[in-house]
Enzyme design. Structure first.
Site, PDB file in Angstrom:
ATOM      1  N   SER A   1       0.833  -1.190   0.000  1.00  0.00           N
ATOM      2  CA  SER A   1       0.000   0.000   0.000  1.00  0.00           C
ATOM      3  C   SER A   1       0.883   1.262   0.000  1.00  0.00           C
ATOM      4  O   SER A   1       1.647   1.476  -0.920  1.00  0.00           O
ATOM      5  CB  SER A   1      -0.974  -0.038   1.188  1.00  0.00           C
ATOM      6  OG  SER A   1      -2.032   0.878   1.020  1.00  0.00           O
TER       7      SER A   1
ATOM      8  N   ASP B   1      -6.273  -3.574  -1.909  1.00  0.00           N
ATOM      9  CA  ASP B   1      -5.144  -3.172  -1.064  1.00  0.00           C
ATOM     10  C   ASP B   1      -4.388  -4.376  -0.490  1.00  0.00           C
ATOM     11  O   ASP B   1      -4.976  -5.289   0.084  1.00  0.00           O
ATOM     12  CB  ASP B   1      -5.668  -2.300   0.085  1.00  0.00           C
ATOM     13  CG  ASP B   1      -4.577  -1.482   0.727  1.00  0.00           C
ATOM     14  OD1 ASP B   1      -3.640  -2.079   1.281  1.00  0.00           O
ATOM     15  OD2 ASP B   1      -4.659  -0.240   0.698  1.00  0.00           O
TER      16      ASP B   1
END
Length: 361
Positions: free
Chosen positions: A76, A190
Site C-alpha cells: 500500500s 489493497d
C-alpha cells in the site's frame, strides 16, 4: 484500592513471558535496542495511508548515512515509497508532500461516484507518476516487490514485473475508498488486507539477509484518532522533532468534505434533477463530522480496516519477526492528514535516528 483490585492490576502488569508468543517477545526486544544496520539487508515498508509519509523520514535517515537496502517489499503506502526510492524522485515527492496545503485535497482526491468506491484517485496517481523515473517494476533498483490482494483467491499477490503505476494502484486499492483494480488479468485490492508489513516477503526472497521493517500503524487506536486543538502531545515527537499542530489547517480541512460533496454532486446533478438538493444534504451529513471526536466516512472505513490489519499483523508476528522493527508513533494523525506531512516525516526520521546505528564506511 482493595487488595483484590490491586492483585488484579499487578497480575495484568506482570504477565509471564511464557504466555506471550516468542516472536512477539523478540520483536519487542529488538525495538528497544539500537540496531547496527548491516552492509546488506532488506527493507519491509508497511501500509498506513497518509501516515506512511513517515517512511520518507526513515528513508532520509538511511540515505544521509549512505545505507541502502538490497531489496524492498512494500504494501500500500509502503509500495509507493518503495517505488519512489528505487525508481523515482523521492526527494521531489517529499518536497511536494511537506508543502501540501488543505486546498490541494480536491486536486488529488478526484471525487466522483464510481459504482464501487468513493474516489477514483486517478488525479493523485497521475501526480505520483510525474515523480517516477522508471515505468516498470522490474526496472527498479534496488529490486522491489509490490504486495496486493487477489480478491478472486483472497490471497496475497506479489507484483515483481509490469507497469509500475498500475502495480501501485493495485496495492493501494482500499476497499470502499478506491476502485478495485485490474492487474495481470486479476481483480486486486489493497495489499494490507493480507500482508500489512511484508516481512515475510523479505524472508522468503532473501532468506540470508536481515530484515529492517517499518510499521506506521502500531500505535493507532482501534477507534479513529481524535483531532486535537493542542500542540502535538505525542511524547516521541515532543522529544525528537518539532511537530507543532497547524490548528488552522485542521479547521480548514474539515471543510474539505463539504467541498468534496459539492464537487461530486455537480458531476451527477443533471441526472438527479429535483433530487439533487436532497442528495446534497445527505452527503453533507455523511461526510462532515458533528464534532471533533466524531469520524467521517473515510475514517470509519479505514478504522475498520485497521482493526482487521492489526489482527493479521499480530498473527504474522507470532511466527516471524523482523531483525529490527521501527514503529513511529502516529496515533494522532488520520487517513487524510497529508497536510501534516512535515510532522510525520520528522517522526519517521526521529524513530530511525533513535533506534538505528550506521557504522561509518
Amino acid at each position: 484500592m482493595s487488595s483484590k483490585s490491586k492483585a488484579t492490576k499487578e497480575t495484568a502488569i506482570t504477565m509471564p513471558e511464557a504466555l506471550i508468543p516468542e516472536a512477539m517477545i523478540a520483536t519487542e526486544k529488538k525495538k528497544s535496542k539500537k540496531w547496527t544496520v548491516p552492509k546488506e539487508y532488506t527493507l519491509a515498508l508497511g501500509s498506513g495511508s497518509a501516515r506512511g509519509i513517515a517512511h520518507g523520514g526513515v528513508l532520509r535517515f538511511l540515505k544521509e548515512h549512505n545505507s541502502a537496502p538490497q531489496f524492498i517489499a512494500g504494501t500500500s503506502m509502503g509500495a509507493i515509497f518503495a517505488a519512489l526510492y528505487a525508481g523515482g524522485d523521492l526527494d521531489g515527492f517529499m518536497n511536494w508532500a511537506t508543502s501540501f496545503d488543505y486546498k490541494n485535497y480536491l486536486d488529488v482526491l478526484d471525487p466522483a461516484f464510481p459504482r464501487n468506491s468513493l474516489l477514483y484517485g486517478e488525479k493523485g496517481f497521475e501526480l505520483l507518476d510525474t515523480f517516477l523515473h522508471v515505468k516498470r517494476v522490474e526496472d527498479c533498483y534496488p529490486p522491489i516487490v509490490i504486495v496486493s490482494t487477489d480478491i478472486g483467491t483472497g490471497k496475497e499477490y506479489l507484483i515483481k514485473k509490469g507497469n509500475l503505476i498500475d502495480a501501485i494502484k493495485a496495492s493501494t486499492a482500499i476497499p470502499g475508498i478506491f476502485p478495485v483494480r485490474t492487474f495481470d488479468g486479476r481483480q486486486m485490492q489493497d495489499g494490507a488486507l493480507v500482508n500489512p508489513v511484508p516481512i515475510s516477503i523479505c524472508k522468503e526472497l532473501y532468506p540470508d539477509l536481515p530484515v529492517l521493517a517499518v510499521d506506521v500503524t502500531e500505535h493507532l487506536l482501534a477507534n479513529t484518532p481524535k483531532k486535537t486543538n493542542e500542540a502535538d502531545e505525542n511524547i516521541t515527537a515532543k522529544n525528537t522533532a518539532d511537530t507543532t499542530t497547524d490548528n488552522t489547517a485542521d479547521e480548514k480541512n474539515e471543510n474539505i468534505f463539504a467541498e468534496y460533496g459539492k464537487k461530486a454532486l455537480n458531476t451527477i446533478a443533471p441526472i438527479l434533477g429535483p433530487k439533487a438538493a436532497l442528495i446534497s444534504h445527505g452527503m453533507k451529513q455523511m461526510l462532515a463530522p458533528k464534532d471533533e471526536n466524531q469520524a467521517n466516512i473515510f475514517d470509519n472505513i479505514i478504522g475498520a480496516l485497521m482493526i482487521a490489519q492489526d489482527n493479521i499483523k499480530k498473527l504474522q508476528l507470532e511466527n516471524m519477526s523482523a531483525d529490527k522493527m521501527l514503529s513511529p508513533n502516529l496515533e494522532q494523525y488520520t487517513f487524510l492528514d497529508i497536510h501534516h506531512s512535515p510532522e510525520m516525516e520528522k517522526i519517521g526520521y526521529a524513530e530511525a535516528k533513535k533506534h538505528l546505528h550506521v557504522e561509518e564506511s
